[in-house]
Design a protein around this motif. Structure first.
Motif, short mmCIF file in Angstrom:
data_model
loop_
_atom_site.label_atom_id
_atom_site.label_comp_id
_atom_site.label_asym_id
_atom_site.label_seq_id
_atom_site.Cartn_x
_atom_site.Cartn_y
_atom_site.Cartn_z
N THR A 1 0.83 -1.20 0.00
CA THR A 1 0.00 0.00 0.00
C THR A 1 0.87 1.25 0.00
OG1 THR A 1 -1.84 -1.09 1.13
CG2 THR A 1 -1.72 1.31 1.31
N LEU A 2 1.87 1.28 0.87
CA LEU A 2 2.74 2.45 0.95
C LEU A 2 3.59 2.60 -0.29
CD1 LEU A 2 3.76 2.28 4.72
CD2 LEU A 2 1.97 3.66 3.65
N ALA A 3 3.86 1.50 -0.99
CA ALA A 3 4.63 1.56 -2.23
C ALA A 3 3.87 2.36 -3.31
CB ALA A 3 4.94 0.16 -2.74
N LEU A 4 2.55 2.37 -3.21
CA LEU A 4 1.74 3.13 -4.17
C LEU A 4 2.06 4.62 -4.14
CD1 LEU A 4 -1.78 1.51 -3.51
CD2 LEU A 4 -0.39 1.22 -5.58
N ILE A 5 2.50 5.09 -2.96
CA ILE A 5 2.74 6.53 -2.80
C ILE A 5 4.21 6.83 -2.49
CG2 ILE A 5 0.38 7.11 -2.14
CD1 ILE A 5 1.42 7.02 0.83
N ALA A 6 5.09 5.86 -2.77
CA ALA A 6 6.51 6.05 -2.43
C ALA A 6 7.09 7.27 -3.14
CB ALA A 6 7.30 4.79 -2.78
N ASP A 7 6.81 7.42 -4.43
CA ASP A 7 7.32 8.58 -5.17
C ASP A 7 6.71 9.88 -4.64
OD1 ASP A 7 8.85 6.88 -6.70
OD2 ASP A 7 7.46 6.86 -8.41
N ASP A 8 5.41 9.82 -4.31
CA ASP A 8 4.75 11.01 -3.76
C ASP A 8 5.38 11.42 -2.43
OD1 ASP A 8 3.04 10.96 -5.88
OD2 ASP A 8 1.31 10.18 -4.79
N MET A 9 5.70 10.43 -1.58
CA MET A 9 6.29 10.74 -0.28
C MET A 9 7.67 11.39 -0.43
SD MET A 9 4.28 10.22 2.27
CE MET A 9 5.32 10.06 3.71
N GLN A 10 8.39 10.99 -1.47
CA GLN A 10 9.67 11.64 -1.74
C GLN A 10 9.47 13.12 -2.05
OE1 GLN A 10 11.90 9.51 -4.73
NE2 GLN A 10 12.27 7.75 -3.40
N GLU A 11 8.41 13.44 -2.79
CA GLU A 11 8.10 14.83 -3.08
C GLU A 11 7.72 15.59 -1.81
OE1 GLU A 11 8.53 16.39 -6.02
OE2 GLU A 11 9.40 14.48 -6.64
N VAL A 12 6.98 14.92 -0.94
CA VAL A 12 6.61 15.53 0.35
C VAL A 12 7.86 15.80 1.17
CG1 VAL A 12 5.37 15.18 2.52
CG2 VAL A 12 4.32 14.47 0.36
N GLY B 1 -5.03 9.82 -4.36
CA GLY B 1 -4.95 8.84 -5.43
C GLY B 1 -6.27 8.13 -5.67
N ALA B 2 -6.96 7.80 -4.59
CA ALA B 2 -8.26 7.13 -4.71
C ALA B 2 -9.27 8.00 -5.44
CB ALA B 2 -8.78 6.75 -3.33
N LEU B 3 -9.15 9.32 -5.26
CA LEU B 3 -10.11 10.25 -5.86
C LEU B 3 -9.61 10.83 -7.18
CD1 LEU B 3 -11.16 12.14 -2.59
CD2 LEU B 3 -12.39 10.29 -3.76
N PRO C 1 -6.47 0.91 -7.12
CA PRO C 1 -5.43 0.43 -6.19
C PRO C 1 -5.30 1.27 -4.92
CG PRO C 1 -4.62 0.30 -8.44
CD PRO C 1 -5.94 1.03 -8.50
N HIS C 2 -5.50 2.58 -5.03
CA HIS C 2 -5.35 3.43 -3.85
C HIS C 2 -6.47 3.20 -2.83
CE1 HIS C 2 -2.54 5.50 -6.53
NE2 HIS C 2 -2.02 6.05 -5.46
N SER C 3 -7.70 3.07 -3.31
CA SER C 3 -8.80 2.82 -2.37
C SER C 3 -8.69 1.43 -1.77
CB SER C 3 -10.16 3.01 -3.06
OG SER C 3 -10.31 2.11 -4.14
N LYS C 4 -8.20 0.47 -2.55
CA LYS C 4 -7.95 -0.86 -1.99
C LYS C 4 -6.86 -0.79 -0.92
CE LYS C 4 -9.39 -3.44 -6.13
NZ LYS C 4 -8.93 -4.30 -7.26
N GLY C 5 -5.88 0.07 -1.16
CA GLY C 5 -4.83 0.27 -0.17
C GLY C 5 -5.37 0.84 1.12
N LEU C 6 -6.33 1.74 1.01
CA LEU C 6 -6.96 2.31 2.21
C LEU C 6 -7.70 1.23 3.00
CD1 LEU C 6 -8.24 5.62 0.61
CD2 LEU C 6 -6.55 5.46 2.45
#
Length: 327
Positions: free
Chosen positions: A11-22, A62-64, A310-315
């Motif tokens: 689940t966290l891998a889905l946003i790994a690139d986004d977290m780098q931007e954060v 991502g889910a939205l 995938p993002h809502s499934k991750g949630l």
């Protein structure tokens, strides 16, 4: 949360690139002309942690289907607000250990911790103003105010052996769950979602945040100090009456109730082993985990209203895996 769980990692891998931007936003916005400000702020932020609040905002975005850069800015804002509360909490609680290393107040002193917490709050408000969104500012200003009220209410509840389950839940919904709720709601606002979706996002965030804190309170009596990076029994020492204690008080016999009442009122950890024994004997830990499971299910029910991707499934996975959390 079970950080090493395959499903949580996926689940966290889905946003790994986004977290780098954060992380880039966080690093750039910690800059200050006063060296100590950046030093203290970087110390606590670099301590690790689960970054659940920014992760929640990114997953919900991502889910939205929202892909704008404001999600990075606001994810950093909620992390700054959370970090500010940690700095202030550790001073109030006189904590010495967080995430396996000395707290900022232990390393830099109470005045520096309080004042850098203030800096992070004010920097967060500068950043939210940059969104030029009154709705965003309203959500975060309201959340920050509710969190502060929750902190004060918790202080008033300190060493109160008569605290009820509803009183306990009111505090954690204010102190902890409110920022989860705001993080999820912000994603809906960024995505210009209809009111019913915004409500579902907020409901998910509040339920997830509540379940997270309830499990945290279980681990204070049933965790591994090395894995958790904090001292077992800290809640008891600080006079915090959490759900395991409340349930044990309800279910214990007269002698057990008297012992728990005395320990709650004094904050002594000399008989921590006796307290843990009573909590386990009365089934208070299982009952508390069941309360967390109820909240996790509410989160999953709310997530069912989101688009399927995938993002809502991750949630959904985040809520389910919460119940396996050991740290």
């Amino acid at each position: 949360m079970a950080a090493n769980s395959p499903s949580t990692a996926a689940t966290l891998a889905l946003i790994a690139d986004d977290m780098q931007e954060v992380d880039k936003v966080i690093a750039s916005r910690l800059q200050s002309a006063v060296p100590l400000v950046g030093e203290v702020a970087r110390y606590i932020i670099s301590a690790g942690g689960k970054r659940l609040r920014p992760a929640l905002l990114l997953l919900m975005s991502g889910a939205l289907g929202y892909t704008g850069s404001q999600r990075f800015n606001l994810a950093a804002v909620v992390e700054f607000i959370h970090t500010a509360t940690l700095l202030h909490d550790d001073v109030v609680d006189e904590s010495t250990l967080r995430r396996g290393r000395p707290t900022a107040n232990e390393n830099f002193g109470n005045p520096a911790s309080v004042l850098v917490g203030d800096f992070l709050y004010s920097r967060a408000f500068q950043m939210m103003v940059e969104t030029s969104s009154l709705r965003v500012m309203e959500i975060l200003a309201d959340a920050t105010n509710v969190i502060a009220e929750g902190e004060v209410q918790q202080l008033m509840n300190t060493h109160d052996a008569s605290l009820s389950e509803s009183g306990y839940l009111n505090v954690i919904r204010s102190k902890t769950a409110k920022l989860f709720e705001a993080s999820a709601r912000l994603a809906a606002v960024l995505a210009a979602s209809p009111p019913e979706i915004e409500h579902a996002c907020a409901s998910y965030g509040q339920a997830l945040g509540t379940a997270f804190q309830v499990i945290d309170d279980v681990l204070d009596y049933d965790g591994n100090a090395h894995e958790m990076g904090k001292n077992l029994g800290d809640d008891l020492r600080e006079g915090k009456v959490t759900l395991p204690l409340i349930i044990a008080m309800q279910r214990g016999n007269t002698q057990e109730q008297a012992l728990l009442r005395s320990i709650i009122e004094t904050g002594s950890t000399d008989e921590l082993s006796s307290v843990i024994s009573i909590i386990k004997k009365t089934g208070a830990l299982d009952a508390t985990r069941q309360a967390a499971a109820t909240q996790a299910q509410l989160a999953m029910d709310a997530a069912a209203h989101l688009p399927i991707n995938p993002h809502s499934k991750g949630l959904l996975q985040l809520a389910a895996q919460l119940l396996e959390r050991r740290t």
